[in-house]
Every structure is written in C-alpha cells, then in structure tokens.
Design an enzyme around this catalytic site. Structure first.
Site, PDB file in Angstrom:
ATOM      1  N   HIS A  84      48.921 -17.460  30.047  1.00 53.32           N
ATOM      2  CA  HIS A  84      48.488 -16.092  30.344  1.00 53.32           C
ATOM      3  C   HIS A  84      49.188 -15.059  29.471  1.00 53.32           C
ATOM      4  O   HIS A  84      48.710 -13.943  29.338  1.00 53.32           O
ATOM      5  CB  HIS A  84      48.571 -15.772  31.852  1.00 53.32           C
ATOM      6  CG  HIS A  84      49.930 -15.457  32.391  1.00 53.32           C
ATOM      7  ND1 HIS A  84      50.719 -16.386  33.032  1.00 53.32           N
ATOM      8  CD2 HIS A  84      50.642 -14.315  32.418  1.00 53.32           C
ATOM      9  CE1 HIS A  84      51.851 -15.814  33.424  1.00 53.32           C
ATOM     10  NE2 HIS A  84      51.829 -14.551  33.069  1.00 53.32           N
ATOM     11  N   ASP A 219      50.282 -23.673  32.807  1.00 52.82           N
ATOM     12  CA  ASP A 219      50.252 -22.329  32.223  1.00 52.82           C
ATOM     13  C   ASP A 219      51.156 -22.221  30.989  1.00 52.82           C
ATOM     14  O   ASP A 219      52.202 -21.576  31.020  1.00 52.82           O
ATOM     15  CB  ASP A 219      50.679 -21.320  33.298  1.00 52.82           C
ATOM     16  CG  ASP A 219      50.343 -19.879  32.922  1.00 52.82           C
ATOM     17  OD1 ASP A 219      50.026 -19.625  31.743  1.00 52.82           O
ATOM     18  OD2 ASP A 219      50.423 -19.009  33.811  1.00 52.82           O
ATOM     19  N   SER A 649      57.669 -14.228  33.004  1.00 49.32           N
ATOM     20  CA  SER A 649      56.683 -15.223  32.618  1.00 49.32           C
ATOM     21  C   SER A 649      57.010 -15.743  31.235  1.00 49.32           C
ATOM     22  O   SER A 649      57.269 -14.967  30.317  1.00 49.32           O
ATOM     23  CB  SER A 649      55.286 -14.615  32.611  1.00 49.32           C
ATOM     24  OG  SER A 649      54.751 -14.700  33.887  1.00 49.32           O
TER      25      SER A 649
END
Ligand code: ARG
Ligand code: ASP
Length: 715
Positions: A84, A219, A649
């Site tokens: 992402h 991810d 992240s």
C-alpha cells in the site's frame, strides 16, 4: 505523607501504561529503555541501534516517499516496504494491457526495474538535540518576537546542516516545543520498482479486512535505490548504479515464537497522548462522529455507483480505499476510547496534576492556569471544530468538482505578471491536471455527492458558518434543479468545452471562469470559510498549542522520575514489545499468527477482496512451501504488542538479534485508539511474516534471484 500519597498515585498512573507503550527516540535508548529491552530478550546495544560512528540499524531504515517507512535488505540498495506504500508507483506503471496491480510485477534483471519520478528514499545521517541553540537568546522574549527568534534560530541551524544542498535538514519540536531535534537526511531520488505481488496477495482482504485481525495480507513491495558512480544521490539516469548502503538488515529464516522480543524502527506520523480531557471528549462526541457521518454518506454513494458500473469500480477504487481507511479508524478510535473510559482517566490525571502543583513549591504555581484555560478554550473551539470538519470533509475533500475549481487561477493579477513562456507552462499544467482528474471522475457519482453533501452542510451547520449565496441557492432549488442550474451548466463538468478553454487559456478564460456557477459557489464557500471559520479556528488552536506546551512542561516536571516519550512527529523512533495475540472480547482469544490455510478459508468466488489466484492455490494444495514453511504450514502474518501508528507502515520488525523477521503494515481494530490512549491488553500491531514475503518472491513469482543478494540467516 502527602508526598507519599502523590507518589503512589503517580506511580500507579505510570504503571497502567506498561512497558510496551511508547515510541522512543533512538539516541536516548541508553537513558530510557535499553535495560527493559534487554530484559525482554534484546541482545544488541544502543550503539548497534543508533550510531554515527559505526554501522548501525538506523542506516538501514528510510523514509519511503512522503508517508511511509522502508528498509534496506541488501548491499545493493534493495528496499522493502508495503504494497500500500508502493501502490501509486505500481499503479502509475499499470494500464489495461499491462495491469501490474492485478497481475503483479517482477523485474527479472536490474535493467527491467522501473523508475518512479518524484519518489524518494531518505536516509538519516544524524539526529541531534538542538534545544539549546533553538532557545538561545529567547529568555526575555514573548509572543510574536519569541516566535520570530525561534524561527530565525531554526532556519540558521537547518541552513548550516544542509551543507549547501548536500543534505536535507529539518528541525522539529518534541514535547510540544519543550525540546527540539535536528534531523539531517541524505535524499535519494532514483528509486526503482523491482517487484510487487498481485493485488490478490498484496491487498488480500481489501477494505473489509483493513484494520482487522486475523489478517492474511501479503502487504509488501520491493524497490531499489540508485546512486551515481560516487555512490551519491542523483536524478534518474541510465548511468546510475545500485546504491551501496552503509548498512542493510540480515533476513532471518528462523521465524517467530510467541513472547519473542520484537522491535519496530520507523517513522510514526502523529499521535496525541497528552491531550486534556476536554479534547478527548470533543474527539469522542463531536469530531469523529461528524467526520464518520459525512464519510458514511460518501462511501454509500461510492458503493452504489461502483456496483452499478464496472468502470466506476476501477475509477473510484483508490478514492474508496482512502476515504474508508480513516473512516474505519475513527470508528475504532471512538469505541476504544469509550471502552477505556478515556475521558474519566484523563480527568483523574488532571486532578492529580492539580494536586501536584498545589503541593509543590511556588515555582509550580505557574501551572495553575493551565487546566482552567483548556476548559474555556475547548468550549470556544467546539462550534468551530464542527464547521472546520464539515468544510474540510465536504468542500475541500468530498466533492470532486470543487477540487478542480480550486486549481484554476482566481484572477488575472497573477496571470498578467507572467510572460508567455510561463503562460504555456500553466496551460500545460492545467491540461495535465484535467486529464488526471477526468481519468478518475464519474459525473453521476460526483453529482450525487454534490447534492447530498451540500444538503448535509446546510442542515448541520449553523447559518453563521454559511455564505448567503449558498443558503439562497439551496432554499430556491431542489436537488434536480441544483444539478441542472449549477453543476451541468459549469464548464468544469464538460471535458470537451474545458479542453477548449484550457488550450488557449488567458484572461478571457479567467473572466469566463469567474462567472461559472460551480466556481462562483465554490468561491463563496471558500471565502466564507476563510473569514468566518478558519481565522477563528486557527487562533483558538494557536492558543491551545501554547497552553498544551505549558501543560506538557508541567507533566514533564511532575513525572521527572518516570520515562516519557514525545508524541510521534514523523521522526525516527524505536518501539518494542513481544509477539502475542489478544482477547478482543469476552470468551474470544486471537492467536498471534495466521497461515496460508486462512487465505484459502477466506476465498470467495466473485468477491474482489477475497480473490485467490490459481497459482497460490496450487502451491497450497501441494504444500510447496520450500524452506519457508514450517510443520506443513505457511505463516502469513502475526501480531505483537508494539505501539505504532500511521507512517510505521513498511517498518522493519526486528528480532532480538537485530534481524528482519517481519514487515509492519497495520494495527488491529480494537487498538486503534492507541494514537490517543494506549491499552496494553488490546493494542496490537500487524506484520507480514518475512517468510511469506520470501515464499511469494521465490515460489509464487519465480524471482528467487532476488534472494541471492539478501543476507539470509538461519540461526
Ligand atoms: N490501515 C492501514 C494504514 O493505515 C492500511 C491501509 C491501506 N489498505 C486499505 N485496504 N485501504 O495505512
Ligand atoms: N497502516 C498504517 C500506515 O500506513 C499503519 C498504522 O496506522 O498502524 O502507516
């Protein structure tokens, strides 16, 4: 006696947020946390984590793009981050014929790696406490002259550290301006895409699973940092070579066990742990519910149109994901804060603060005015907070055509000052913007947003916050008429006419736009907002910031025997905890780990969030996990009790030996209030197991050659 009682209360308050809460400054581990980290199993020294004299972990952790973390995993500049985080880069190389989002992308050699203009990787050279230099010469100053002096000091420190453009230097406040740190970065601008799994792996679970555990998302995406022949940052060039980093993370094949020590190093964006009770009250009872209400309306409209039209589904996929991400977090935040009784907890803390300064020496009496000031300021802020959020969510973010309106020159003053060459550049920029805009625009969807959201704006906001032009319009027209008279009449809703206008854009175009009904409406709202909302909102916020700085100073004095960490501000931090699951509800126990088996269990034919590719099914069926699996299972994701937030992240999850074992990408739903209040029982961060990353690269994508440059460790 009183002192002892106070001490016990303070000690209890501090203990309630146990070891795992906190995002610590990497240069201060020695002073604060290293002892506890080592007790929990960590085998490295503070110098191994951060050093300017020797190779340390900090040299392998970078700011990826503008809001994520990444880490270097080979001596040839290979960089790992989330799918992402790499999403827009991956999307930018995708087209209908060559859909890397659906199919994945793998460079099979270095010359197939794809450049990404605008994408950067920032390496931290050093960070230093510069509080003394920032505060120099400010003792006798107040108000504007204080601000000016601080700004001048900061500018000077930054300029010196930049060494004529060699570095990017930024001074940032910590503890609400009670301390300042200088951060010096080397910024690499040639960052190429190396690999990304298909969406069905990298975004498996989609928005349905977002912010949730148990999770099965792979991810991750892979990039490579390039440098010139002197190993220095350089703009993209065919002659650039892979960057030789000072440090890179060894990759562990050993896996994880429950209760293992686990550490994140990365760039948490923003937290607000030291808010007063009134602020928390406002968030729970007004700000979040308002923003949730508006975004629920937006998401409902998105879904309705996305279901109807496959083209809209693609066009609005990224808008949907963006809108729903915070929407879902705000909901979790309200739930979590209520469950924690956060307002009561804050009030108890404030009562304690009051006790402290009342019992302390005269010096501390300075804090007497802090709490009453908060009390008053938040009462003043409340109506403006509402108006601010409504304008932000509706006028500036929700309705697409307003965003386009905002892009055009407002009057001819600025235009007339530019020469013809510049005029051409502006025309080019407008055409580019237009093209981008219409690529992801559906008129019917946006029209419905337009009427629905404007109706909300009018019904929920006090009249004084709305311009007359707007209220008159809504009083006169029903939805259909509003669309016909304002939306459809606007040149902004007609790509062809707009194209004509932009092609030879000049002062005539500007005056034409000034009479455009959408632009007129937008300008009326914008100007009213600036004069009647923003100005007051900002001035109250500024005063709150001053009081908050004072409050923070008091908290630091009161808790001087305890460890405090500064709120996240997108600077490098260390957070740690251990691998563990949790109990989300009475009678329910969540395991710390998920496996590929769970991916197969979630599979739903026809549901794009739970699509599973044939190749992955086959690998699962034959248990073809190579050396990445364990006991016939392929680990996918796991949780730990580490305090993290947006910006974390892509952060490396590092084990006790300093090796990479996972990649952080999310938090669990029950713990999303951790930006405001941490709960050691419920707050868990979510990571992809590095073995799943390796398995996908090697077994699924057949890009195992990438593993050859990594330092895989088996002990
Ligand atoms: N919740 C994660 C974070 O805040 C991941 C968001 C991206 N994924 C998504 N399905 N929207 O960034
Ligand atoms: N998903 C977040 C990010 O993108 C991480 C988090 O909020 O836990 O940074």
């Amino acid at each position: 006696m009183k002192k002892i009682v106070l001490f016990v209360i303070v000690a209890m308050l501090c203990l309630s947020g146990t070891a795992k809460e906190g995002m610590w400054i990497p240069t201060l581990l020695e002073k604060y946390t290293i002892e506890e980290m080592q007790e929990m199993g960590f085998r490295l020294t503070p110098e191994d984590v951060y050093s300017v004299n020797q190779r340390s972990l900090k040299d392998a952790v970078v700011i990826f793009g503008t809001g994520c973390t990444g880490e270097i995993i080979s001596n040839k500049g290979l960089l790992l981050t989330n799918h992402h985080c790499g999403f827009s880069a991956i999307q930018s190389h995708s087209s209908v014929e060559q859909d890397y989002l659906s199919d994945g992308f793998w460079a099979m050699s270095q010359n197939e790696e794809l450049p990404n203009p605008g994408l950067t990787a920032k390496f931290l050279e050093r960070m230093v406490d510069v509080s003394d230099s920032v505060f120099a010469g400010t003792v006798s100053l107040e108000g504007d002259s204080l601000e000016a002096k601080l700004d001048a000091n900061i500018l000077r420190i930054q300029q010196q550290a930049e060494e004529d453009g060699k570095y990017e230097a930024v001074v940032k406040p910590l503890f609400y301006g009670n301390q300042y740190f200088l951060y010096v970065y080397q910024v690499f601008t040639d960052v190429r895409l190396v690999g990304a799994p298909p969406r069905a792996i990298g975004k498996f679970g989609g928005d349905t699973d977002n912010w949730m555990w148990p999770r099965h998302t792979g991810d991750f995406s892979i990039f490579r940092v390039y440098a010139n022949e002197d190993n220095e940052p350089a703009a993209y060039s065919e002659d650039n070579v892979p960057y030789k980093p000072k440090s890179w993370l060894p990759v562990s094949m050993e896996g994880i066990q429950p209760n293992d020590f686990m550490m994140l190093m990365g760039y948490p964006g923003s937290t607000r742990q030291y808010l007063p009770s009134q602020a928390v009250d406002m968030i729970i009872n007004q700000s979040n519910p308002d923003r949730i209400k508006i975004r629920t309306a937006i998401l409902d409209i998105f879904s309705e149109h996305m279901k109807k039209d496959p083209k809209v589904r693609i066009q609005y996929a990224s808008k949907y994901a963006k809108t729903s991400n915070s929407w879902k977090r705000w909901k979790g935040e309200v739930r979590g804060l209520n469950r924690l009784n956060a307002i009561k907890q804050k009030q108890a803390y404030e009562a304690n603060f009051e006790l402290w300064y009342l019992q302390s020496d005269t010096l501390e009496q300075a804090y007497k005015s802090v709490l009453p000031q908060f009390e008053k300021l938040y009462v003043d802020l409340l109506p403006y907070d509402k108006a601010y959020n409504y304008y932000q969510e509706i006028v500036f973010k929700g309705i697409d055509i307003f965003k386009l309106a905002d892009f055009f020159p407002r009057n001819d003053k600025g235009w007339n000052r530019l020469d013809e060459e510049r005029h051409q550049l502006v025309r080019k920029a407008l055409i580019l913007k237009m093209t981008e805009y219409f690529d992801d625009y559906d008129q019917e969807t946006d029209q419905e947003l337009f009427t629905e959201l404007l109706r909300l704006l009018r019904s929920d906001l006090d009249r004084s916050f709305l311009p007359k032009e707007f209220t008159n319009l809504l009083a006169k027209y029903d939805d259909e008429k509003l669309i016909r008279k304002v939306y459809e009449k606007s040149v902004l809703s007609d790509p062809e006419k707009l194209q004509e206008l932009v092609a030879d854009f000049d002062t005539k175009g500007i005056s034409k736009l000034q009479k455009d009904p959408v632009i007129e409406l937008y300008n009326a709202l914008r100007v009213h907002y600036q004069q009647n909302v923003e100005l007051v909102y900002q001035s109250i916020q500024d005063r709150i910031t001053d009081v908050q700085q004072q409050y923070m100073k008091g908290i630091m004095a009161m808790e001087k025997n305890f460890q405090l960490y500064p709120d996240a501000n997108f600077t490098l931090r260390v957070a740690y905890g251990k691998v563990e699951g949790y109990q989300p509800r009475d009678g329910v126990e969540y395991a710390y780990q998920t496996t590929l088996q769970g991916v197969m269990e979630k599979y739903q034919l026809g549901n794009p969030d739970y699509e599973v590719l044939e190749k992955l099914k086959a690998l699962h069926k034959t248990s073809d996990f190579g050396e990445y699996g364990i006991d016939g299972q392929m680990p996918v994701a796991y949780t730990a009790s580490i305090h993290s937030t947006g910006g974390n992240s892509g952060s490396p999850a590092i084990n006790a030996k300093g090796q990479l074992v996972g990649l952080n990408f999310d938090r669990c739903w029950e713990g999303t209030m951790s930006d405001i209040m941490f709960d050691p029982d419920q707050c868990r961060n979510i990571m992809v197991d590095i073995r799943y990353v390796l398995f996908i690269i090697d077994k699924f994508a057949g890009a195992g050659y990438l593993l050859d440059e990594m330092e895989l460790v088996r002990e």
